[in-house]
Structure formats: C-alpha cells, structure tokens
Write an enzyme that holds these catalytic residues in place. Structure first.
Site, PDB file in Angstrom:
ATOM      1  N   TRP A   1      68.687 -29.711 -43.446  1.00 35.26           N
ATOM      2  CA  TRP A   1      69.745 -30.265 -44.306  1.00 35.26           C
ATOM      3  C   TRP A   1      70.786 -30.985 -43.465  1.00 35.26           C
ATOM      4  CZ3 TRP A   1      68.134 -31.016 -48.846  1.00 35.26           C
ATOM      5  CH2 TRP A   1      67.332 -30.081 -49.506  1.00 35.26           C
TER       6      TRP A   1
ATOM      7  N   LYS B   1      72.227 -22.287 -55.815  1.00 30.40           N
ATOM      8  CA  LYS B   1      71.857 -21.102 -55.042  1.00 30.40           C
ATOM      9  C   LYS B   1      72.749 -19.914 -55.402  1.00 30.40           C
ATOM     10  CE  LYS B   1      69.548 -24.210 -52.231  1.00 30.40           C
ATOM     11  NZ  LYS B   1      69.794 -25.503 -51.597  1.00 30.40           N
TER      12      LYS B   1
ATOM     13  N   ASP C   1      78.710 -27.855 -45.236  1.00 33.88           N
ATOM     14  CA  ASP C   1      77.737 -27.712 -46.315  1.00 33.88           C
ATOM     15  C   ASP C   1      77.488 -26.213 -46.474  1.00 33.88           C
ATOM     16  OD1 ASP C   1      75.550 -27.549 -47.967  1.00 33.88           O
ATOM     17  OD2 ASP C   1      74.255 -28.862 -46.766  1.00 33.88           O
TER      18      ASP C   1
END
Ligand SMILES: *Cc1c(COP(=O)(O)O)cnc(C)c1O
Length: 360
Positions: free
Chosen positions: A102, A196, A172
């Site tokens: 990511w 999530k 993030d």
C-alpha cells in the site's frame, strides 16, 4: 444465527449489534418514516446523523479541536493522490517510509505530483519487518513524512510512531484505525478506508490538522481539495450517506465497548492467543519480525504449500473463512479487526492444534 468466523482482510467483519440496528432501521428510520438510503443529505435527519458520527469519531479518537474530520469517497487509494496534491508544495520533497504494497502505491501517486524521497524501505526483506530508526533517512524541511501504520498484506504494524522530526506525519491507518489509543496530535493527517475497522466500504475517514488546509491550492480540482471538503463539512456534494450512518453505529459500538483502551486490551488478548499458538511449535511459522508484528493481520506459514492448501480447504469447511494469505506472502493470514469475536480465535487455535495433530 449461522454467522461463520470471517477472517477477511477487508471488507471485513462488522459488530453484530451494528448490523442488527441497521437491519431494524433500514426500511424506516424511527420517527422518520423513510430509509437512511432514501433521505436527502440536506435533511435535518441526515445532518444530525453526520454531526453525531463526527462527534463520536472525535470522542473515541480524542481528536483535538484544531483538526477537521472529513468523510470522503474514493477509498484510501484516493488519498494516495489527494495527500500529495494538497500537501506536497512546489519545490518541496515528500518523504515516504515504505513498509508494504500500500505504501508503494502511495509513492506511485506522489511521484506524479512532485519529488519523493524513499526515506526507508524494507522491500529487500519482502516487507517482513519495519525499518530500524537508523535506517530512516529524512529530508530536512520535507513537506511531510508518509507512513502506513499497519501493513495489511505483510502483517507488520508500528508499535508506536517513529521519530520524524518537525515535518507533518501523514499516516495511512486503513487497517488499524481505532484498534488502540491514538495520539492524533502527533499527526498532520490520518486517513483510513472504512472497510476494515470503521464500517463498510465507500467512505474514507480523513483527520487533518487545520493549518495544513492552507496548502490546498485553489487551482486543484474541487473534489480533490481538502479545504473545499472542510469548508463544506464533507457536504460539497452528496456524501456517502449510508457509509457515514454505519460508521456512526460502529463509533457508538466502540464507545460502548469502553473506548480505545478497552478495545486495545481485547485486541491484544486476541493477537496474543494466536501468536502463542504460532510460536508454540515448529509446525506453524510467523512471517513477520516479532518486533513489529501486526495485531490486526496475522500472517503465518505451514511446513509446505501442499499442507497450506489443505489447511485453507479444511478451515473453510470448518466455518473459518478467509484465511488464505495474500499471494505476495503466501500461507495464511488471519485478519482479526476490532469487531472480530474472541471466540473466533479460540476456534482457530483449536483447529490449528487438531490440524497439526493430523498432519504434523
Ligand atoms: C485496504 C487498504 C488500502 C486500500 O483501501 P481502499 O479503500 O480499497 O482504497 C490502503 N491502505 C491500507 C493500509 C489498506 O489496508
């Protein structure tokens, strides 16, 4: 109820009381006579819902008053672009600490905007560990330093923020937001796709320190401009109403659990249980360095790929869904976010012991 144990990395398990409340009120919000899916985002009902969700985000995360809370769309992936478009000022350099796939994607978008310094990367170790403090090479006067707090694919998580000097820290936090207490004041900006720990996909939480909004240039496309979203209270256009509603229910649930200290204690207990089993015998092998193991995404391998295939098949049949690891790591990954029940860990550990007895 016939709910199975859902170890999916995302979208992921949600708290049952949240699903039940959403179900009860889906056709008709109490006192409103319409569904949350049908009401105007300019209605008093929705405005109150948005305000309550924001207030609960602030309470749960102890968000200081000089931060804006935004509810945006486009996922965490859109933030890979919005962060540099808004914060990477002309001529400046952005530092990226690269600890997984990511982060690499975030770098790719930032490089389209300006100068990026890879301050550290653990790619040569297949991201099985976090960089040591002495490996992080920061740019003096960087526009910001970006990191990924939890590496969903590789199963590592920063135990605490690395020292990054004076540059605003941008994080993030998609896969560990609100899984433990967080000191928002250490960050310039935090973002997280909701799917999530925070709610359904379709809404992204952004928490930004107010002074950074001055960096957003008027020349930016309107929808990519943090200052526009902040000035309009996330209502420049139709916001993701259902996602915000559901995130509001998840925040309420989190507060009812006792807040982030209580959630943290449960998460620690859940992760400890599984790591204890992984470390107990030589049959299972954790893939992440112990100093930076994730409590959200727990990665482990078995003695052979053939056995891993059998493990996936038999665990799925036993009602333990979604344990197949990401292809970049192989093996297994158990994603055990806030809403994942503790009983699911007991079931997994029992399954692992039985599996080892039969195959070890
Ligand atoms: C899932 C995830 C993303 C991607 O989120 P989208 O909302 O699908 O764009 C980004 N970063 C991390 C750390 C993730 O876990």
């Amino acid at each position: 109820m016939n709910r199975i144990f859902n170890f999916s990395a995302g979208p992921a398990v949600l708290p049952v009381p949240v699903l039940e409340e959403a179900q009860r009120n889906l056709v008709e919000l109490p006192g409103v006579g319409m569904s949350v899916l049908e009401i105007s985002h300019r209605s008093k009902t929705f405005e109150d819902m948005l305000a309550r969700t924001e207030a609960d985000v602030r309470t749960l995360g102890k968000v200081p008053a000089n931060y804006k809370v935004l509810f945006l769309q486009g996922g965490a992936s859109m933030q890979f672009s919005m962060v540099p478009l808004n914060l990477l000022t002309p001529g400046a350099t952005a530092d990226y600490i690269v600890t997984g796939a990511w982060a690499q994607k975030a770098v790719k978008e930032a490089q389209r905007v300006g100068t990026v310094n890879i301050a550290a990367t653990t790619e040569s170790d297949n991201f099985s560990r976090l960089p040591k403090p002495e490996e992080i090479e920061l740019t003096p006067g960087a526009a910001y330093v970006h990191l990924t707090t939890n590496n969903t694919l590789f199963g590592t998580e920063w135990p605490s923020e690395p020292a990054v000097g004076d540059a605003p820290l941008v994080a993030d936090t998609s896969s560990d937001m609100f899984s433990r207490p967080i000191d928002v004041s250490k960050y310039g900006l935090l973002y997280a796709g909701a799917q999530k720990n925070l709610g359904p996909s379709g809404v992204t939480l952004v928490i930004i320190r107010e002074d950074l909004l001055a960096r957003s240039q008027k020349s930016l496309h309107t929808m990519l401009n943090y200052a526009v979203h902040a000035e309009n209270g996330s209502m420049y256009n139709t916001p993701p109403c259902f996602g915000i509603y559901l995130m509001g229910l998840v925040m309420k649930w989190g507060l009812a659990q006792g807040g982030l200290d209580a959630i943290n204690a449960v998460n620690q207990r859940k992760a400890d249980k599984l790591y204890a089993e992984i470390d107990r015998s030589g049959f299972y092998r954790g893939t992440a360095d112990k100093a930076g193991r994730s409590r959200m995404n727990i990665t482990f391998r078995l003695p052979s790929e053939d056995l891993e295939k059998v493990f996936v098949k038999e665990s799925t049949a036993a009602g333990l869904d979604g344990l197949k690891g990401h292809r970049s790591v192989g093996g297994m990954r158990a994603s055990i976010y806030n809403a994942f029940p503790e009983a699911g860990l007991d079931a997994l550990v029992a399954f692992m012991q039985e599996f080892e007895k039969n195959n070890g």
